[in-house]
Design an enzyme around this catalytic site. Sequence first.
Site, short mmCIF file in Angstrom:
data_model
loop_
_atom_site.label_atom_id
_atom_site.label_comp_id
_atom_site.label_asym_id
_atom_site.label_seq_id
_atom_site.Cartn_x
_atom_site.Cartn_y
_atom_site.Cartn_z
N ARG A 10 -11.68 8.04 -3.19
CA ARG A 10 -11.85 9.41 -3.19
C ARG A 10 -13.41 9.78 -2.99
NH1 ARG A 10 -9.20 13.02 -7.78
NH2 ARG A 10 -7.73 11.54 -7.29
N SER B 175 -2.35 0.54 -4.70
CA SER B 175 -2.95 1.47 -3.78
C SER B 175 -4.35 1.90 -4.44
CB SER B 175 -2.04 2.96 -3.97
OG SER B 175 -2.81 4.19 -3.69
N ALA B 176 -5.28 2.58 -3.58
CA ALA B 176 -6.31 3.16 -3.90
C ALA B 176 -6.31 4.60 -4.51
CB ALA B 176 -7.59 3.23 -2.77
N SER B 177 -5.22 5.14 -4.44
CA SER B 177 -4.84 6.47 -4.76
C SER B 177 -4.84 6.72 -6.42
CB SER B 177 -3.72 7.26 -4.10
OG SER B 177 -3.58 8.31 -4.65
N ASP C 27 0.85 -1.05 -0.15
CA ASP C 27 -0.05 0.20 -0.03
C ASP C 27 0.92 1.09 0.13
OD1 ASP C 27 -2.29 1.41 0.39
OD2 ASP C 27 -1.74 1.81 2.64
N LEU C 28 0.53 2.33 -0.33
CA LEU C 28 1.23 3.63 -0.64
C LEU C 28 1.05 4.69 0.65
CD1 LEU C 28 3.07 5.44 -1.96
CD2 LEU C 28 1.41 6.47 -3.21
N ASP C 29 -0.11 5.16 0.74
CA ASP C 29 -0.39 6.11 1.88
C ASP C 29 -0.44 5.36 3.01
OD1 ASP C 29 -1.15 8.49 0.09
OD2 ASP C 29 -2.57 6.95 -0.66
N THR D 2 0.99 10.41 3.63
CA THR D 2 -0.01 11.67 2.88
C THR D 2 -1.24 11.51 3.81
OG1 THR D 2 -0.36 9.74 1.47
CG2 THR D 2 1.04 11.42 0.69
N LYS E 54 -9.26 6.28 5.66
CA LYS E 54 -7.94 5.68 5.22
C LYS E 54 -8.08 4.48 4.36
CE LYS E 54 -4.68 7.19 8.84
NZ LYS E 54 -3.97 6.99 10.01
N GLY E 55 -7.54 4.42 3.16
CA GLY E 55 -7.52 3.19 2.33
C GLY E 55 -8.84 3.28 1.50
N ASN F 12 -3.61 9.40 -7.34
CA ASN F 12 -2.18 10.30 -7.33
C ASN F 12 -1.03 9.33 -7.08
OD1 ASN F 12 -3.59 12.75 -7.70
ND2 ASN F 12 -4.45 12.57 -5.62
N LYS G 270 -10.79 -1.08 -2.26
CA LYS G 270 -10.85 -1.98 -0.87
C LYS G 270 -11.76 -1.74 -0.21
CE LYS G 270 -5.90 -1.01 -1.05
NZ LYS G 270 -4.65 -0.08 -0.81
N GLU H 238 0.08 -3.26 4.72
CA GLU H 238 -1.06 -2.33 4.69
C GLU H 238 -1.26 -1.38 5.90
OE1 GLU H 238 -3.80 -0.83 3.89
OE2 GLU H 238 -3.93 -1.43 1.73
N ASP H 239 -1.81 -0.30 6.08
CA ASP H 239 -2.07 0.43 7.09
C ASP H 239 -3.53 0.62 7.56
OD1 ASP H 239 -2.34 2.41 5.20
OD2 ASP H 239 -2.30 4.14 6.75
#
Length: 220
Positions: free
Chosen positions: A48, A113-115, A8-10, A16, A44-45, A117, A144, A168-169
């Site tokens: 948008r 990632s879900a982003s 995962d990214l964020d 972020t 989170k996760g 960006n 997710k 994952e966070d």
Amino acid sequence: NKIGVIFDLDGVIVDTAKYHFLAWKDLADHLGFEFTEAHNELLKGVSRVRSLEILLDIGNIELSEEKKQEYLVSKNDHYLEYIYKMGPEEILPGANELLNTLDALGIPYVLGSASKNAPLILKQVGLFNRFAGIVDGNSVSKAKPDPEVFLIGAQKLHLLPEQCVVFEDAIAGVEAANRAHMISVGIGDAKTLHEADFNFNSLTEIPDNFIEILMRKTAE
Ligand code: G6P
Ligand code: MG
């Protein structure tokens, strides 16, 4: 034994969440209600569009589709102002070390990632070229906790789901990894992420031999 890693990214590679919080809070201020850090945990996760729905629920506000679209754009524009200021110093502690370990062991890794960006953020922090593949909010149709993002990640790794390890966070992310039948590693509060197969407070707490342990686990 062959394994691969999906990050995962964020909240795992970069923090972020604080920028998402500032941008969402600004919108809540504009709409006239309070938006706290605790509220932000719920986003989170989450995609948008879904984030905006949750935020509007918190404020008990109903909006037209048009207005929603307008706020999604303005929130992201605001968020991007922070992202464009990011640099490699914002990579979370332990992330570079973990990627180095994986490189040394010849274990491939991709982003999940879900982003939307995600590619931009990776470029900002100088990690874009390190990943064998990128699955982000532009390439999935189901967010997710649906496992889709990680299943596409497994395809990019040319591995079976059972051979993939997910860092994952977010609660939604751990659930997605479990539903994909992958090994889930929760990064953050162990109580919050209790559904994960393994828990660490941060990437710095991962033991040196952890990856080797996972290789053995997938062989079972
Ligand atoms: C990540 C973050 C979420 C965010 C989502 C979409 O999963 O944890 O908080 O809403 O990505 O991000 P985006 O950059 O596309 O708005
Ligand atoms: Mg996350």
